[in-house]
Write an enzyme that holds these catalytic residues in place. Sequence first.
Site, mmCIF file in Angstrom:
data_model
loop_
_atom_site.group_PDB
_atom_site.id
_atom_site.type_symbol
_atom_site.label_atom_id
_atom_site.label_comp_id
_atom_site.label_asym_id
_atom_site.label_seq_id
_atom_site.Cartn_x
_atom_site.Cartn_y
_atom_site.Cartn_z
ATOM 1 N N ARG A 221 -0.561 -6.179 -3.276
ATOM 2 C CA ARG A 221 -1.031 -7.505 -3.671
ATOM 3 C C ARG A 221 -1.918 -8.077 -2.564
ATOM 4 N NH1 ARG A 221 -0.041 -6.265 -8.067
ATOM 5 N NH2 ARG A 221 1.401 -7.169 -9.570
ATOM 6 N N HIS A 269 -8.810 -3.733 -8.106
ATOM 7 C CA HIS A 269 -7.413 -3.743 -8.563
ATOM 8 C C HIS A 269 -7.195 -2.685 -9.659
ATOM 9 C CE1 HIS A 269 -3.582 -6.366 -9.027
ATOM 10 N NE2 HIS A 269 -3.347 -5.148 -9.474
HETATM 11 P P1 NDP Z 1 9.655 -1.171 -6.249
HETATM 12 O O1 NDP Z 1 10.346 -2.457 -6.516
HETATM 13 O O2 NDP Z 1 10.109 0.048 -6.972
HETATM 14 O O3 NDP Z 1 9.748 -0.828 -4.675
HETATM 15 C C1 NDP Z 1 9.616 -1.793 -3.697
HETATM 16 C C2 NDP Z 1 9.889 -1.169 -2.320
HETATM 17 O O4 NDP Z 1 9.601 -2.141 -1.322
HETATM 18 C C3 NDP Z 1 11.343 -0.754 -2.121
HETATM 19 O O5 NDP Z 1 11.423 0.444 -1.390
HETATM 20 C C4 NDP Z 1 11.920 -1.897 -1.295
HETATM 21 O O6 NDP Z 1 12.991 -1.549 -0.447
HETATM 22 C C5 NDP Z 1 10.730 -2.254 -0.444
HETATM 23 N N1 NDP Z 1 10.823 -3.634 0.068
HETATM 24 C C6 NDP Z 1 10.892 -4.791 -0.646
HETATM 25 N N2 NDP Z 1 10.978 -5.851 0.175
HETATM 26 C C7 NDP Z 1 11.000 -5.345 1.444
HETATM 27 C C8 NDP Z 1 11.089 -5.928 2.732
HETATM 28 N N3 NDP Z 1 11.200 -7.253 2.895
HETATM 29 N N4 NDP Z 1 11.078 -5.107 3.801
HETATM 30 C C9 NDP Z 1 10.976 -3.759 3.662
HETATM 31 N N5 NDP Z 1 10.884 -3.136 2.452
HETATM 32 C C10 NDP Z 1 10.902 -3.920 1.369
HETATM 33 O O7 NDP Z 1 8.107 -1.418 -6.491
HETATM 34 P P2 NDP Z 1 6.981 -0.389 -6.987
HETATM 35 O O8 NDP Z 1 6.969 0.766 -6.066
HETATM 36 O O9 NDP Z 1 7.107 -0.099 -8.429
HETATM 37 O O10 NDP Z 1 5.665 -1.291 -6.820
HETATM 38 C C11 NDP Z 1 5.307 -1.877 -5.586
HETATM 39 C C12 NDP Z 1 4.220 -2.914 -5.786
HETATM 40 O O11 NDP Z 1 2.975 -2.289 -6.074
HETATM 41 C C13 NDP Z 1 4.400 -3.869 -6.964
HETATM 42 O O12 NDP Z 1 5.314 -4.900 -6.650
HETATM 43 C C14 NDP Z 1 3.007 -4.370 -7.215
HETATM 44 O O13 NDP Z 1 2.774 -5.548 -6.483
HETATM 45 C C15 NDP Z 1 2.125 -3.262 -6.667
HETATM 46 N N6 NDP Z 1 1.314 -2.625 -7.718
HETATM 47 C C16 NDP Z 1 -0.065 -2.641 -7.596
HETATM 48 C C17 NDP Z 1 -0.833 -2.026 -8.551
HETATM 49 C C18 NDP Z 1 -2.318 -1.956 -8.411
HETATM 50 O O14 NDP Z 1 -3.014 -1.510 -9.319
HETATM 51 N N7 NDP Z 1 -2.880 -2.342 -7.287
HETATM 52 C C19 NDP Z 1 -0.237 -1.359 -9.721
HETATM 53 C C20 NDP Z 1 1.189 -1.381 -9.728
HETATM 54 C C21 NDP Z 1 1.928 -2.010 -8.756
HETATM 55 P P3 NDP Z 1 14.403 -1.040 -1.032
HETATM 56 O O15 NDP Z 1 14.104 0.350 -1.591
HETATM 57 O O16 NDP Z 1 15.278 -0.970 0.146
HETATM 58 O O17 NDP Z 1 14.792 -2.017 -2.095
HETATM 59 C C1 OXD Z 2 1.067 -4.101 -11.521
HETATM 60 C C2 OXD Z 2 -0.371 -4.217 -11.347
HETATM 61 O O1 OXD Z 2 1.818 -4.823 -10.882
HETATM 62 O O2 OXD Z 2 -1.125 -3.771 -12.228
HETATM 63 O O3 OXD Z 2 1.483 -3.245 -12.308
HETATM 64 O O4 OXD Z 2 -0.824 -4.728 -10.322
#
Ligand code: NDP
Ligand code: OXD
Length: 306
Positions: A221, A269
């Site tokens: 993001r 994006h």
């Molecule tokens: P998940 O919820 O599956 O994974 C999130 C990860 O971040 C977990 O490993 C979690 O730790 C870790 N995390 C969360 N908060 C913290 C913190 N404070 N400190 C350290 N680690 C932390 O998310 P996804 O992998 O599915 O997606 C990640 C992000 O990618 C989405 O939220 C979205 O914003 C972005 N995205 C962007 C897209 C694009 O086109 N640019 C498309 C899709 C997604 P733990 O495992 O310990 O819970």
């Molecule tokens: C998502 C994105 O969060 O498209 O899936 O950014």
Amino acid sequence: MKIIVSLTDNRPDPWIEGLKAELPGAQIETWQPGAAQADHAVVWAPSQQLLDEQPQLHGLFNIGAGVDALLKLKVPPQTRIVRLDDAGMSVQMAEYVCHTLIRHFREFDVYEADAREGRWSYRKPRLRRDFPVGIMGLGVLGERVAKAVAQFEFPVLGWSRSPKAIDGVKVFSGEAQFDEFLSSTRVLVNLLPLTDATRGILNRNTLGKLRPGGYLISIARGAHLVEDDLIPMLDAGQLAGATLDVFQVEPLPADHAFWRHPKITVTPHGSARTLREESIAQIAGKIRAMEQGLPVSGVVDPVRGY
Ligand code: NDP
Ligand code: OXD
């Protein structure tokens, strides 16, 4: 069963047709103000009015992985928010990161510049061990990316909230190990969710801790990055470059300095797009499971923020 669909920036019709094919017998329609109460909603950036008028929703299905925009709204207390679990996005993220990493590591940008001048000139091979790749966030997307990068034999590090074990990845967890993770990383990939704890986490202080020649791949993001910190660090040689897919303001304004900076690559994006067919099949499967009282994956914890 009634399902409403409200998709800012997406045409609802193909989603409605696809959901009808998966869930025959369900009443599925575009949400309109004043619509009768539904059981589930399929949404992207819905209005607060929809949530206020639909207090009985069982499931609020986000057609993306990130739920930061949804969590800014007041969601009825018994409504479960369900994010997309991969649905074809993790392989796209793996492609994007491996492409960006290899392009940087092998200096393909330099070869392209040479080719434009008709210049035949080799670059000295660089060592993979000098390019440790650190992935922030080891969830659905981050873990897949980490494993893909490890296939190319780069040293791979990961950082998550809770400790975990992933083959071929040195995992750091929690605030206490964040500095060690950063100072061991040269190419930093951000795949964290946007929460109160992660907003602004890419800044002068954290990026300044990377190994010399640090490179940023920002694909989660825009609000993770303190944008004003980036160009001064690139210009001062504190960072070697950045590839950015997400921005504070999207679409990135045409006059934004990121577009024209020689060390920044911008994509709109699109590092992982929502794939309609896979997403519809996943959401329909979860709706069927919820209707039968079965557990579903991808339910968001509103307190944790992801
Ligand atoms: P998940 O919820 O599956 O994974 C999130 C990860 O971040 C977990 O490993 C979690 O730790 C870790 N995390 C969360 N908060 C913290 C913190 N404070 N400190 C350290 N680690 C932390 O998310 P996804 O992998 O599915 O997606 C990640 C992000 O990618 C989405 O939220 C979205 O914003 C972005 N995205 C962007 C897209 C694009 O086109 N640019 C498309 C899709 C997604 P733990 O495992 O310990 O819970
Ligand atoms: C998502 C994105 O969060 O498209 O899936 O950014």
